[in-house]
Design an enzyme around this catalytic site. Structure first.
Site, short mmCIF file in Angstrom:
data_model
loop_
_atom_site.label_atom_id
_atom_site.label_comp_id
_atom_site.label_asym_id
_atom_site.label_seq_id
_atom_site.Cartn_x
_atom_site.Cartn_y
_atom_site.Cartn_z
N CYS A 111 3.66 -4.42 7.01
CA CYS A 111 3.19 -4.41 5.30
C CYS A 111 4.38 -3.65 4.63
CB CYS A 111 2.06 -3.27 5.22
SG CYS A 111 0.37 -4.04 5.68
N HIS A 165 0.66 -1.24 0.15
CA HIS A 165 -0.17 0.09 0.02
C HIS A 165 0.95 1.30 0.05
CE1 HIS A 165 0.83 1.18 4.35
NE2 HIS A 165 0.54 -0.13 4.49
#
Length: 414
Positions: A116, A103
């Site tokens: 992440c 992301h």
């Protein structure tokens, strides 16, 4: 899988991204995303051609990004974390249901995320626009590069037979995949051969297969035992692969019959050898091949592994330029570092670990597999662009479940 379209942009590596070619051609094969935690970079390949690269920020100490073989499970242009105080995660591409994703986010020159893979502004949007669910993402410590692989045991596309696949009432749950020595078929699509280019177009639209080649687990061994005991008149209960009270009672009954009741281990080699002889079966096979399509299990069967005491290693192989009517396909592979702990090696019966990716190659692992002809035929009639093979000793991990491809999490030494 990636959408095929023309794209033009050029940025520097130390900026958000860079392309080796200023224009991405419209006609490309399946693309792959590679993330190196050591280099803090993401690269996109078309086969063995590097298309673009970007700096990234992976998990900081205490929140390390897992390494392994993943695929994009879900995409959202705007998403808020349900773990970290609704933190914004624009252009989110989910890799696991437990919370790992690609992301947009702040990208310093060091690991800074909670697990992440953060992408720079602009690059995150571009990558999001290129990908579709199912695109492979391989996360490693040191960088890896896909290489062409030529091995006799790789699958070769063939035209489907008129009867095609069959629907079956067999039930498979993604987190509890199990099978006897007989192949299991579920929800196979019927595809009839058609003539000429129209047939090739229809078959090219077949969703890619996700194939996992691994070792048979205890659950699959228990299922075999339950079948054989029931065939011999010992009621082992449901063939569910679980060592429940009814199955244990049947095992004890068989051991009393064969005067091996003092056998210490429940599923000892002596017990298995005696049971397979009584049931008129050969030595159980050591390997298992499992196939998913569109995040659902569709087929599995037992296969042989020569020299099972030697580790297979962890390898990812993907198909491109699949021509079913000429029987041609190009395969590319990477071998991935994966150190299994001593208890796992003992459970799997591995005395020679495959820790060194330079010593145990994908070609070496493939050469040791004995895949029955009917199993090979079933897979080869469904082989399509972007189909992939994962070879791993460690089997199905906890991240593989409902709505996923086969997720293989790897471990670094030490």
């Amino acid at each position: 899988m990636f959408k095929r379209f023309a794209l033009a942009f050029s940025l520097g590596l130390m900026a958000s991204s860079a392309l080796t070619n200023s224009v991405l051609a419209a006609d490309r094969g399946p693309l792959q995303i590679y993330v190196s935690k050591a280099m803090q970079t993401l690269t996109v390949y078309d086969g063995d051609e590097l298309l673009m690269t970007s700096k990234v920020s992976t998990g900081k100490p205490g929140h390390t990004t897992p390494s392994g073989i993943f695929s994009i499970l879900e995409k959202r242009k705007y998403h808020e974390s349900n773990i970290y105080s609704n933190a914004p995660m624009p252009f989110m591409q989910r890799l696991t249901w437990s919370g790992i994703a690609l992301h947009e986010g702040k990208v310093p020159n060091y690991p800074a995320s909670h697990g992440c893979v953060r992408l720079p502004n602009g690059f995150a949007k571009t990558l999001f626009s290129m990908t579709e669910r199912g695109a492979h993402v391989i996360i490693t410590d040191e960088p890896v590069t896909p290489q062409p692989i030529f091995a006799a045991n790789l699958f070769v596309p063939r035209q489907p037979v008129p009867e095609g696949g069959l629907l079956s009432d067999a039930e498979l749950r993604p987190t509890k995949i199990e099978a006897s020595l007989k192949p299991v078929e579920v929800a196979m699509n019927e595809v009839l051969p058609r003539a000429g280019a129209a047939a090739q177009l229809v078959l090219d639209d077949e969703p890619p297969l996700r194939i996992l080649i691994t070792r048979r687990s205890q659950r699959e061994q228990v299922r075999d035992v339950q079948e054989m005991l029931t065939e011999l008149g010992f009621d082992a209960g449901a063939t569910d692969g679980v060592l429940g009270s009814q199955t244990l009672a049947a095992i004890r009954g068989y051991k009393r019959w064969k005067s091996i009741e003092k056998d210490g281990e429940i599923l000892s080699p002596r017990f298995i050898a005696a049971l397979t002889t009584s049931a008129g079966r050969g030595k159980p096979l050591d390997g298992q091949i499992m196939v998913r399509q569109k995040f659902k299990p569709i087929y599995e069967a037992a296969i042989g592994i020569r020299a099972p005491e030697k580790g297979l290693g962890t390898h990812f192989i993907e198909a491109s330029h699949v021509d079913r009517f000429k029987g041609k396909v190009e395969w590319r592979s990477v071998s991935i570092e994966n150190h299994l702990p001593a208890p796992t090696l003992k459970r799997l019966g591995i005395t020679e670990p495959a820790d060194d990716v330079n010593r145990v190659t994908a070609e070496d692992a493939l050469a040791r597999l004995d895949i029955p002809g009917d199993v090979r035929a079933k897979i080869e009639t469904m082989l399509s662009e972007g189909s992939s093979i994962t070879i791993s000793d460690s089997g199905i991990g906890p991240e593989t479940g409902d709505g996923t491809d086969f997720i293989t999490v790897t471990r670094k030494k030490g």
